[in-house]
Write an enzyme that holds these catalytic residues in place. Sequence first.
Site, PDB file in Angstrom:
ATOM      1  N   ARG A 120      -8.783  24.950  25.179  1.00 55.37           N
ATOM      2  CA  ARG A 120      -8.030  23.821  24.926  1.00 55.37           C
ATOM      3  C   ARG A 120      -6.998  24.010  23.990  1.00 55.37           C
ATOM      4  O   ARG A 120      -6.917  25.093  23.137  1.00 55.37           O
ATOM      5  CB  ARG A 120      -9.017  22.682  24.282  1.00 55.37           C
ATOM      6  CG  ARG A 120      -9.567  23.061  23.217  1.00 55.37           C
ATOM      7  CD  ARG A 120     -10.239  21.973  22.478  1.00 55.37           C
ATOM      8  NE  ARG A 120     -11.089  22.579  21.083  1.00 55.37           N
ATOM      9  CZ  ARG A 120     -10.706  22.808  20.254  1.00 55.37           C
ATOM     10  NH1 ARG A 120      -9.289  22.874  19.861  1.00 55.37           N
ATOM     11  NH2 ARG A 120     -11.579  23.235  19.068  1.00 55.37           N
ATOM     12  N   GLY A 121      -6.201  22.955  23.520  1.00 57.66           N
ATOM     13  CA  GLY A 121      -5.131  23.026  22.571  1.00 57.66           C
ATOM     14  C   GLY A 121      -6.066  22.801  21.282  1.00 57.66           C
ATOM     15  O   GLY A 121      -7.137  22.601  21.209  1.00 57.66           O
ATOM     16  N   GLY A 122      -4.990  23.128  20.212  1.00 58.79           N
ATOM     17  CA  GLY A 122      -5.750  22.753  18.962  1.00 58.79           C
ATOM     18  C   GLY A 122      -6.432  23.940  18.331  1.00 58.79           C
ATOM     19  O   GLY A 122      -6.298  24.914  18.797  1.00 58.79           O
ATOM     20  N   ALA A 131     -13.693  13.971  20.143  1.00 56.21           N
ATOM     21  CA  ALA A 131     -14.847  14.009  19.483  1.00 56.21           C
ATOM     22  C   ALA A 131     -14.839  13.049  18.281  1.00 56.21           C
ATOM     23  O   ALA A 131     -13.968  13.163  17.161  1.00 56.21           O
ATOM     24  CB  ALA A 131     -15.151  15.475  18.954  1.00 56.21           C
ATOM     25  N   ALA A 154     -11.079  13.955  16.471  1.00 56.06           N
ATOM     26  CA  ALA A 154     -10.347  15.130  16.809  1.00 56.06           C
ATOM     27  C   ALA A 154     -10.122  15.243  18.333  1.00 56.06           C
ATOM     28  O   ALA A 154     -11.082  14.736  19.140  1.00 56.06           O
ATOM     29  CB  ALA A 154     -11.125  16.557  16.517  1.00 56.06           C
ATOM     30  N   CYS A 187      -9.613  21.518  12.085  1.00 51.17           N
ATOM     31  CA  CYS A 187      -8.156  21.707  12.915  1.00 51.17           C
ATOM     32  C   CYS A 187      -7.095  22.106  12.352  1.00 51.17           C
ATOM     33  O   CYS A 187      -6.091  21.970  12.573  1.00 51.17           O
ATOM     34  CB  CYS A 187      -7.862  20.068  13.039  1.00 51.17           C
ATOM     35  SG  CYS A 187      -9.136  19.043  14.003  1.00 51.17           S
ATOM     36  N   ILE A 247      -9.531  24.797  15.196  1.00 51.28           N
ATOM     37  CA  ILE A 247     -11.162  24.782  15.068  1.00 51.28           C
ATOM     38  C   ILE A 247     -11.782  23.465  14.738  1.00 51.28           C
ATOM     39  O   ILE A 247     -11.151  22.728  13.953  1.00 51.28           O
ATOM     40  CB  ILE A 247     -11.748  25.961  13.995  1.00 51.28           C
ATOM     41  CG1 ILE A 247     -13.078  25.963  14.315  1.00 51.28           C
ATOM     42  CG2 ILE A 247     -11.475  25.489  12.739  1.00 51.28           C
ATOM     43  CD1 ILE A 247     -13.690  27.081  13.622  1.00 51.28           C
ATOM     44  N   THR A 248     -12.789  22.907  15.214  1.00 48.27           N
ATOM     45  CA  THR A 248     -13.588  21.932  15.040  1.00 48.27           C
ATOM     46  C   THR A 248     -14.938  21.985  15.253  1.00 48.27           C
ATOM     47  O   THR A 248     -15.467  23.107  15.691  1.00 48.27           O
ATOM     48  CB  THR A 248     -12.883  20.787  16.007  1.00 48.27           C
ATOM     49  OG1 THR A 248     -13.505  19.675  15.378  1.00 48.27           O
ATOM     50  CG2 THR A 248     -13.635  20.710  17.354  1.00 48.27           C
ATOM     51  N   HIS A 279     -18.973  20.298  16.683  1.00 52.23           N
ATOM     52  CA  HIS A 279     -19.476  19.420  17.571  1.00 52.23           C
ATOM     53  C   HIS A 279     -21.031  19.363  17.277  1.00 52.23           C
ATOM     54  O   HIS A 279     -21.551  20.533  17.025  1.00 52.23           O
ATOM     55  CB  HIS A 279     -19.525  19.575  18.986  1.00 52.23           C
ATOM     56  CG  HIS A 279     -17.996  19.552  19.426  1.00 52.23           C
ATOM     57  ND1 HIS A 279     -16.932  18.611  19.237  1.00 52.23           N
ATOM     58  CD2 HIS A 279     -17.191  20.370  20.170  1.00 52.23           C
ATOM     59  CE1 HIS A 279     -15.976  18.832  19.910  1.00 52.23           C
ATOM     60  NE2 HIS A 279     -15.932  19.853  20.261  1.00 52.23           N
TER      61      HIS A 279
END
Length: 286
Positions: free
Chosen positions: A79-81, A166, A151, A182, A83-84, A86
């Site tokens: 995906r784009g972006g 999310a 995000a 992010c 780090i996040t 979950h």
Amino acid sequence: MDYKTCWDLQQELFDAGVARKRTGPIPVPGADGADDAGTVLLVEHPPVYTLGKSGHAENLLVNQEALEAMGAQFFHIDRGGDITFHGPGQLVCYPILDLERIGIGLREYIEALEEAVIRTVAEYGIAAGRIAGASGVWIDPGKARPRKICAIGVRSSRYVTMHGFALNVTTDLEWFSRINPCGFTDRGVTSIAAETGSQPSIQEVKQLVIRELATALQCEITAVRERRPAKGPGISLISHPEGGPERRFLNDATGGGDSGGQRRNDIKTNNDNWKLNVKIYVKLKL
């Protein structure tokens, strides 16, 4: 739902959507099968960190051994972006949609996701908004240290999408201390619970997200019931841009009818992970 299992399911649906685009022109709305715009997955994951294709590994602040000790996984994804995180208490929404069937572009689509979340958190008295150049949904976007409550990161090919957003509901925000969320070091993260002091259930927030996503995309969203649950009712939710959501009781535990057409106030399911169909909502002018 395990992250890898869900990613594989997304990829399967995404690949099928892209392959369908290669077989011919986009069907005319109203033709047989032409209203099928895709699928939405609504899930919670065990603790996992994901890094987007253009992300920077240094935004993960702990090593692999520390992740394993915390019981968390890590995936570098497409995906784009940046780090996040979950994990439990977070509602993750993965729309796998054909945007050409819906009739919008990628920028409009991301704005529709943001708008659906903004309207959802408004139900809890939270005023949220956008920041130019930083996708997602933010609290206090015009102040010195805004807080991200949701995000967003997507992938698209031939106008077919995967990944999504999310929304932090009752997420333990301590998980975000192990990353630069992010990729930002000067902005915070928050949740519905942190902003309000309430503890809304994931199921409750799912219903709001479905309603607002259907409104933002001007589509009909209905539940997929792939197999009969051992107990408890099946569900169907149809949400139109006008008139509010319609909830319909479909089946009891024995597979009976609709209990005389009785309407229920709440959607109920014994499955925490929902798979939903998206259909084009066509307004007829008479």
